[in-house]
Design a protein around this motif. Structure first.
Motif, short mmCIF file in Angstrom:
data_model
loop_
_atom_site.label_atom_id
_atom_site.label_comp_id
_atom_site.label_asym_id
_atom_site.label_seq_id
_atom_site.Cartn_x
_atom_site.Cartn_y
_atom_site.Cartn_z
N HIS A 116 38.53 49.75 38.83
CA HIS A 116 38.22 50.57 39.99
C HIS A 116 36.57 50.89 39.92
CE1 HIS A 116 39.14 53.60 37.20
NE2 HIS A 116 38.10 54.29 37.67
N ASN A 117 36.10 51.05 38.51
CA ASN A 117 34.75 51.20 38.31
C ASN A 117 33.92 50.04 38.42
OD1 ASN A 117 34.97 53.82 37.82
ND2 ASN A 117 35.84 53.31 35.65
N GLY A 118 34.22 48.90 38.69
CA GLY A 118 33.62 47.67 38.94
C GLY A 118 33.40 46.66 37.56
N ALA A 119 34.05 47.23 36.57
CA ALA A 119 34.06 46.58 35.08
C ALA A 119 34.95 45.31 35.47
CB ALA A 119 34.49 47.11 34.20
N GLU A 120 34.28 44.06 35.16
CA GLU A 120 34.84 42.81 35.48
C GLU A 120 35.77 42.61 34.18
OE1 GLU A 120 33.63 38.39 37.01
OE2 GLU A 120 31.91 39.78 36.35
N PHE A 121 36.95 42.02 34.48
CA PHE A 121 37.87 41.69 33.56
C PHE A 121 37.49 40.39 32.99
CE2 PHE A 121 40.94 43.95 36.53
CZ PHE A 121 40.98 45.06 36.04
N PHE A 122 37.88 40.17 31.48
CA PHE A 122 37.59 39.09 30.74
C PHE A 122 38.07 37.71 31.37
CE2 PHE A 122 38.46 35.77 27.58
CZ PHE A 122 37.29 35.57 27.11
N LYS A 123 39.44 37.85 31.99
CA LYS A 123 39.98 36.77 32.69
C LYS A 123 40.81 37.31 33.90
CE LYS A 123 43.48 32.99 32.53
NZ LYS A 123 44.31 32.43 31.57
N PRO A 124 40.44 37.10 35.12
CA PRO A 124 41.07 37.49 36.34
C PRO A 124 42.80 37.35 36.31
CG PRO A 124 39.21 36.44 36.89
CD PRO A 124 39.18 36.07 35.55
N PHE A 125 43.50 38.04 36.96
CA PHE A 125 45.03 37.98 36.92
C PHE A 125 45.62 38.27 38.10
CE2 PHE A 125 44.02 42.00 35.20
CZ PHE A 125 44.95 42.79 36.08
N LYS A 126 46.63 37.71 38.27
CA LYS A 126 47.45 37.91 39.67
C LYS A 126 48.45 39.08 39.43
CE LYS A 126 46.95 33.27 41.29
NZ LYS A 126 47.78 32.05 41.74
N LEU A 127 48.52 39.96 40.26
CA LEU A 127 49.38 41.09 40.10
C LEU A 127 50.93 40.50 40.30
CD1 LEU A 127 47.77 43.97 42.32
CD2 LEU A 127 47.68 43.26 39.60
N ASP A 128 51.90 40.94 39.92
CA ASP A 128 53.21 40.69 40.05
C ASP A 128 53.73 41.00 41.27
OD1 ASP A 128 53.50 43.27 39.44
OD2 ASP A 128 55.00 43.28 38.00
N ASN A 129 55.02 40.61 41.70
CA ASN A 129 55.61 40.83 42.93
C ASN A 129 56.00 42.58 43.11
OD1 ASN A 129 55.40 38.21 43.98
ND2 ASN A 129 57.49 37.85 42.87
N GLU A 130 56.30 43.15 42.18
CA GLU A 130 56.87 44.45 42.16
C GLU A 130 55.31 45.45 42.63
OE1 GLU A 130 58.34 48.33 39.62
OE2 GLU A 130 58.33 46.26 38.92
N ALA A 131 54.15 44.93 42.12
CA ALA A 131 53.04 45.63 42.42
C ALA A 131 52.68 45.24 43.59
CB ALA A 131 51.88 45.22 41.37
N LEU A 132 53.03 44.33 44.17
CA LEU A 132 52.64 43.81 45.61
C LEU A 132 53.60 44.44 46.60
CD1 LEU A 132 51.95 40.00 45.23
CD2 LEU A 132 50.13 41.98 45.51
N TRP A 133 54.83 44.62 46.12
CA TRP A 133 55.67 45.43 47.28
C TRP A 133 55.50 46.61 47.40
CZ3 TRP A 133 60.08 42.67 44.31
CH2 TRP A 133 60.34 41.22 44.59
N TYR A 134 55.24 47.60 46.29
CA TYR A 134 55.14 48.89 46.04
C TYR A 134 53.53 49.50 46.29
CZ TYR A 134 60.00 48.42 45.35
OH TYR A 134 61.45 48.05 45.46
N GLY A 135 52.66 48.42 46.05
CA GLY A 135 51.13 48.90 45.97
C GLY A 135 50.76 48.77 47.44
#
Length: 191
Positions: free
Chosen positions: A165-184
């Motif tokens: 949320h602060n804009g600090a880039e991750f070392f490697k981008p990742f995909k969120l899991d299904n649970e995060a997508l369903w409830y986020g």
């Protein structure tokens, strides 16, 4: 030889009135000391903004001659000889200063700092957009990710988290899991 003492006649000319008003406008704009120069380019009058005694939120103009003499009362006496437009401009400047609740220098510095911060934020956002960030997504645990929606080879949407949320880039981008997508929740576009 004693230093020169100023009287009302030193301030009645239109040229001096224009110079004083210009110095007042400058002091009101940035809160710093401004000077009036004579024909030889020597500073002979200092105009500044100072707080009224006993008040933290009221300010007044202060006029000091080069010899240290306070000449504010002489400027007010000369005001009756000035033209109507100069007199109304003087009154407008005093009224504008009276409405201020903090010193003009503080206001000027805060505006300058805000402009620098806004420019840095805009530059950071442009940098993140160049990395492919288009959306903000809040996961069920309350963590906010910045990233973009992508589709897998079956056509299903996944959120690719690129930065926190602060804009600090991750070392490697990742995909969120299904649970995060369903409830986020998608918080909106990243602009």
């Amino acid at each position: 030889m004693s230093p020169q003492r100023y009287n009302r006649t030193n301030f009645v000319t239109s040229a001096v009135a224009v110079k004083i008003l210009k110095a007042m406008q400058g002091a009101l704009k940035d809160g710093l000391q401004h000077y009036v120069e004579n024909k030889r380019g020597q500073r002979w009058l200092r105009v500044c903004v100072r707080p009224v005694d006993g008040s933290d939120s009221r300010f007044t103009f202060e006029f000091h001659a080069g010899n240290g003499q306070s000449v504010g009362h002489l400027v007010l006496q000369a005001l009756f000889v000035w033209s109507d437009e100069h007199e109304s401009e003087f009154s407008r400047l005093v009224g504008e200063l009276y409405r201020l609740t903090s010193h003009p220098y503080i206001v000027w510095r805060q505006a300058e700092a805000k402009a620098l911060q806004d420019a840095a934020d805009k530059e950071r956002r442009e940098w993140l957009k160049a990395r492919g960030i288009t959306h903000s997504f809040k996961a069920p645990g309350g963590i906010t990710y910045l990233g973009r929606w992508v589709r897998n080879w079956l056509g299903r949407k996944k959120f690719l988290a690129i930065a926190d949320h602060n804009g600090a880039e991750f070392f490697k981008p990742f995909k969120l899991d299904n649970e995060a997508l369903w409830y986020g929740t998608t918080q909106g576009f990243f602009v």
